[in-house]
Design a protein around this motif. Structure first.
Motif: not given
Ligand code: SF4
Length: 210
Positions: A94-95, A101-103
């Motif tokens: 979620a952050d 950003e891709a995480l």
């Protein structure tokens, strides 16, 4: 999305036969996948590109309820630690989304490079890796070249010519089973959940079902 697990658990006896049928289908998928992977000489031994780091979304109530069944087979201490990790992973996602950003973040069920609920893993975890085709309902035939590890391994052996692996019949059978389950449970919401999101919705009451 709100899944009323308590209400679903109350009618567990009605959906268990459908989970059994899905298990049979999963076994067919495993066999079909393995038969093609063997022809390529492809073995998934883990890789830097680990697909358990990929944010896969799952769309069926069947897979969700099967995961609940899987969680019930684990020791309470392990479950607690998985739930804690699932919360960390879903918060991290979620952050990252808020920051745009891709995480890539490890699935909370992956422990020491192994899936702790391997027999209960969802469909995409079973089918990912080798090249495949899929006939979209009313749409085009989609072809996928497989994962990077597949390409690297098989290119070395010169075995990259496509061997037909059609996911369509498996997707269709899953859809039929899901429709039956939706009828049986009266559950009609769309589902789009990662494993981490599924895990954080599983309440303590679920562990008393056996
Ligand atoms: S459910 Fe298991 S196989 Fe699928 S991504 Fe998570 S750890 Fe990997």
């Amino acid at each position: 999305m709100h899944l009323n697990l308590e209400r679903l658990l109350a009618i567990r006896h009605r959906y268990l036969p459908l989970l059994n049928r899905m298990e049979t289908l999963f076994n067919e998928m495993n066999r079909a996948y393995e038969a093609v992977a063997v022809q390529y000489g492809f073995v998934c031994n883990g890789c830097a590109d680990n697909c358990c780091l990929t944010r896969f979304y799952h769309h069926t109530l069947l897979e969700y309820l099967y995961l609940v069944e899987g969680m019930c087979t684990l020791e309470p201490g392990i479950r607690q630690s998985i739930n804690k990790q699932a919360l960390t992973v879903s918060t991290g996602m979620a952050d990252a989304d808020r920051r745009g950003e891709a995480l890539r973040i490890m699935c909370p069920l992956n422990r020491n490079e192994r899936c702790i609920l391997y027999p209960y893993r969802p469909m995409i975890c079973r089918l990912h890796g080798i090249p495949h085709e899929l006939q979209r309902p009313g749409g085009n035939l989609i072809k996928n070249p497989g994962c990077n590890a597949f390409f690297d391994q098989c290119r070395e052996r010169g075995k990259t010519d496509y061997i037909r692996f059609d996911r369509t019949p498996f997707y269709r059978q899953m859809a039929t089973l899901e429709q039956e389950l939706r009828r049986e449970t009266g559950y009609s919401d769309k589902i789009r959940l990662t494993i981490a999101h599924m895990l954080v919705t599983i309440t303590d009451n679920a562990y008393e079902i056996n």
